[in-house]
Motif scaffolding. Sequence first.
Motif, PDB file in Angstrom:
ATOM      1  N   ALA A 172      78.453  81.016  -9.106  1.00  0.00           N
ATOM      2  CA  ALA A 172      79.865  81.402  -9.047  1.00  0.00           C
ATOM      3  C   ALA A 172      80.790  80.210  -9.328  1.00  0.00           C
ATOM      4  O   ALA A 172      81.905  80.390  -9.819  1.00  0.00           O
ATOM      5  N   ARG A 173      80.350  78.993  -9.012  1.00  0.00           N
ATOM      6  CA  ARG A 173      81.214  77.834  -9.214  1.00  0.00           C
ATOM      7  C   ARG A 173      81.061  77.232 -10.609  1.00  0.00           C
ATOM      8  O   ARG A 173      81.810  76.315 -10.975  1.00  0.00           O
ATOM      9  N   GLY A 190      75.103  74.999  -1.436  1.00  0.00           N
ATOM     10  CA  GLY A 190      75.847  75.764  -2.432  1.00  0.00           C
ATOM     11  C   GLY A 190      76.166  75.017  -3.703  1.00  0.00           C
ATOM     12  O   GLY A 190      76.962  75.504  -4.523  1.00  0.00           O
ATOM     13  N   LEU A 191      75.545  73.852  -3.939  1.00  0.00           N
ATOM     14  CA  LEU A 191      75.851  73.078  -5.137  1.00  0.00           C
ATOM     15  C   LEU A 191      75.307  73.728  -6.403  1.00  0.00           C
ATOM     16  O   LEU A 191      75.745  73.385  -7.509  1.00  0.00           O
ATOM     17  N   SER A 211      65.827  68.460 -13.662  1.00  0.00           N
ATOM     18  CA  SER A 211      66.324  67.442 -12.739  1.00  0.00           C
ATOM     19  C   SER A 211      67.383  68.072 -11.837  1.00  0.00           C
ATOM     20  O   SER A 211      67.897  69.156 -12.112  1.00  0.00           O
ATOM     21  N   ILE A 212      67.718  67.349 -10.773  1.00  0.00           N
ATOM     22  CA  ILE A 212      68.756  67.822  -9.857  1.00  0.00           C
ATOM     23  C   ILE A 212      70.093  67.934 -10.599  1.00  0.00           C
ATOM     24  O   ILE A 212      70.874  68.866 -10.369  1.00  0.00           O
ATOM     25  N   ALA A 213      70.357  67.014 -11.505  1.00  0.00           N
ATOM     26  CA  ALA A 213      71.611  67.074 -12.274  1.00  0.00           C
ATOM     27  C   ALA A 213      71.690  68.341 -13.109  1.00  0.00           C
ATOM     28  O   ALA A 213      72.773  68.904 -13.301  1.00  0.00           O
ATOM     29  N   ASP A 214      70.537  68.810 -13.615  1.00  0.00           N
ATOM     30  CA  ASP A 214      70.526  70.066 -14.378  1.00  0.00           C
ATOM     31  C   ASP A 214      71.034  71.223 -13.526  1.00  0.00           C
ATOM     32  O   ASP A 214      71.819  72.060 -13.995  1.00  0.00           O
ATOM     33  N   PHE A 215      70.582  71.300 -12.284  1.00  0.00           N
ATOM     34  CA  PHE A 215      70.967  72.410 -11.409  1.00  0.00           C
ATOM     35  C   PHE A 215      72.438  72.322 -11.001  1.00  0.00           C
ATOM     36  O   PHE A 215      73.077  73.349 -10.757  1.00  0.00           O
ATOM     37  N   CYS A 216      72.987  71.101 -10.924  1.00  0.00           N
ATOM     38  CA  CYS A 216      74.377  70.938 -10.495  1.00  0.00           C
ATOM     39  C   CYS A 216      75.366  71.130 -11.641  1.00  0.00           C
ATOM     40  O   CYS A 216      76.532  71.449 -11.406  1.00  0.00           O
ATOM     41  N   ALA A 217      74.922  70.931 -12.866  1.00  0.00           N
ATOM     42  CA  ALA A 217      75.830  71.028 -14.012  1.00  0.00           C
ATOM     43  C   ALA A 217      76.263  72.471 -14.234  1.00  0.00           C
ATOM     44  O   ALA A 217      75.624  73.418 -13.773  1.00  0.00           O
ATOM     45  N   ASP A 218      77.350  72.627 -14.976  1.00  0.00           N
ATOM     46  CA  ASP A 218      77.813  73.974 -15.317  1.00  0.00           C
ATOM     47  C   ASP A 218      76.825  74.675 -16.236  1.00  0.00           C
ATOM     48  O   ASP A 218      76.715  75.905 -16.208  1.00  0.00           O
ATOM     49  N   LEU A 219      76.102  73.900 -17.033  1.00  0.00           N
ATOM     50  CA  LEU A 219      75.115  74.488 -17.935  1.00  0.00           C
ATOM     51  C   LEU A 219      74.032  73.463 -18.197  1.00  0.00           C
ATOM     52  O   LEU A 219      74.311  72.271 -18.352  1.00  0.00           O
ATOM     53  N   VAL A 252      86.182  69.182 -15.586  1.00  0.00           N
ATOM     54  CA  VAL A 252      86.004  70.008 -16.782  1.00  0.00           C
ATOM     55  C   VAL A 252      84.538  70.443 -16.828  1.00  0.00           C
ATOM     56  O   VAL A 252      83.691  69.851 -16.156  1.00  0.00           O
ATOM     57  N   PRO A 253      84.205  71.471 -17.597  1.00  0.00           N
ATOM     58  CA  PRO A 253      82.801  71.894 -17.689  1.00  0.00           C
ATOM     59  C   PRO A 253      81.897  70.744 -18.126  1.00  0.00           C
ATOM     60  O   PRO A 253      82.246  69.960 -19.016  1.00  0.00           O
ATOM     61  N   LEU A 254      80.740  70.663 -17.488  1.00  0.00           N
ATOM     62  CA  LEU A 254      79.782  69.585 -17.763  1.00  0.00           C
ATOM     63  C   LEU A 254      78.441  70.209 -18.105  1.00  0.00           C
ATOM     64  O   LEU A 254      77.932  71.067 -17.374  1.00  0.00           O
ATOM     65  N   ILE A 255      77.858  69.757 -19.204  1.00  0.00           N
ATOM     66  CA  ILE A 255      76.542  70.229 -19.622  1.00  0.00           C
ATOM     67  C   ILE A 255      75.564  69.073 -19.534  1.00  0.00           C
ATOM     68  O   ILE A 255      75.875  67.941 -19.917  1.00  0.00           O
ATOM     69  N   CYS A 256      74.376  69.356 -18.995  1.00  0.00           N
ATOM     70  CA  CYS A 256      73.357  68.328 -18.775  1.00  0.00           C
ATOM     71  C   CYS A 256      72.153  68.642 -19.650  1.00  0.00           C
ATOM     72  O   CYS A 256      71.593  69.742 -19.578  1.00  0.00           O
ATOM     73  N   GLY A 257      71.759  67.680 -20.470  1.00  0.00           N
ATOM     74  CA  GLY A 257      70.564  67.831 -21.302  1.00  0.00           C
ATOM     75  C   GLY A 257      69.653  66.645 -21.079  1.00  0.00           C
ATOM     76  O   GLY A 257      69.788  65.615 -21.749  1.00  0.00           O
ATOM     77  N   VAL A 258      68.730  66.773 -20.138  1.00  0.00           N
ATOM     78  CA  VAL A 258      67.862  65.667 -19.736  1.00  0.00           C
ATOM     79  C   VAL A 258      66.422  66.051 -20.018  1.00  0.00           C
ATOM     80  O   VAL A 258      65.935  67.089 -19.551  1.00  0.00           O
ATOM     81  N   GLY A 259      65.724  65.212 -20.788  1.00  0.00           N
ATOM     82  CA  GLY A 259      64.305  65.429 -21.030  1.00  0.00           C
ATOM     83  C   GLY A 259      64.051  66.509 -22.058  1.00  0.00           C
ATOM     84  O   GLY A 259      64.867  66.802 -22.927  1.00  0.00           O
ATOM     85  N   HIS A 260      62.875  67.094 -21.925  1.00  0.00           N
ATOM     86  CA  HIS A 260      62.465  68.166 -22.823  1.00  0.00           C
ATOM     87  C   HIS A 260      62.664  69.515 -22.145  1.00  0.00           C
ATOM     88  O   HIS A 260      63.172  69.598 -21.022  1.00  0.00           O
TER      89      HIS A 260
END
Length: 436
Positions: free
Chosen positions: A134-135, A129-130, A256-264, A243-251
């Motif tokens: 909804a989260r 559920g990561l 990445s896994i961090a992209d899927f776990c981030a809020d955006l 707090v909300p976290l946005i991940c911008g990795v690569g192009h």
Amino acid sequence: MFERAQATGAERIWEVGALCHAVGDALAARFNPVAVRGEISGFSRASSGHCYFSIKDAGGQIRCAMFRRAASLLDFAPRDGDSVELRGRLGVYEQRGDLQLVVEHLQRAGQGALFEQFLRLKARLESEGLFEAARKRALPLAPRGIGLVTSPGAAALHDVVTTLQRRVPHIPVLLVPAPVQGAQAPAALVRALEQLYALAKAPPEIGVPPIDVIVLVRGGGSLEDLWAFNDETLARTVVQSPVPLICGVGHETDFSIADFCADLRAATPTAAAELVSAPRETWLAALQLLEQRLTDGVERQLDQRRLRLDQAGARLGRPSLLAQREQLALAGLAQRLGQALLLNSERHALMYKALEADFPQKVKTALAAQRQRMETAALRLQLLDPALVLQRGYALLQTPAGELVRSVRQAPPATALRARLADGEIELTVVPPRLL
């Protein structure tokens, strides 16, 4: 081409281009055509349609070029980490002196080890559920402070800082540096995020900007270059952000896994900076619009109050007009009342005259009807008179007590009876029946 030979057995001196060409010919004669299996790395497609990448395994790496004609025959979209089998011609790219494999045919041989590991971790974390939508939280429209995690020497830092300075120079940015590539990168990224989490949870202090959003960024690269952002510990740390976290990795095509776990997820570091920074001009325009709406509302209210004040002043300045208007209204009501009374009186007079004209006839008709009903009733009573029955030869038998005899059981032998006839009465005595 310049060649110089000394005595027999002397060393030969090559021109660079000639040597590269000779090496290429030797490779072509020794190996071509060649078939290779390995993992794609650094894949890119040029606007011309040519594709460039490297094929590698644990023991080595070779640069590859696949020209547009061969690339148009592909039945899949190659990506970094794909395990493939290819056939082509091995040679030397003389302009750089690099070993190069010109690929003529490329087919999938299964996903690479790193990519398979990525898919396994992704499936496991998704089942926990990561990645649930909804989260995930919406980004703040106007953050008071922005936390930034990236490498201080990365181009991504320059892109993010430039974008934020251009769009929201008034918002403070707190950079917590961390390496974004290499074996030590995941642990360093986790420590940097935890440091920002502690600041975001801490009560506000003078001189320390509150952290309302966190940006985790890195520039583009191959799957190996971005592998630090596929770490499980980092993924679970991203999910724990207060707090909300946005991940911008690569192009844009990198995930990445961090992209899927981030809020955006942002397509690039620059896009991440744009998502957390609405331009100052936008807010100024919104404030100007609100100011104009407020001014218009105040003016409208003042106009309404002025109109009401003018109307009240007109009424107070000439009270005789109000009294005259009320008197006219009362006169109109009095006139309507008099007309209504007159019409009502005339209507009742006409009704009385009509009743007076019809009364004698109605009385006469009513008396005739009553007389007819009485005559009918008298006739019915006469028909029921027992005397009429007696006149037809019948008699009524009564006991001396006057009780009417209706059955022979009431008159046994020797009973005295009185018979009433039409013209009088006679006394009778019951005798036993005579036997025939």
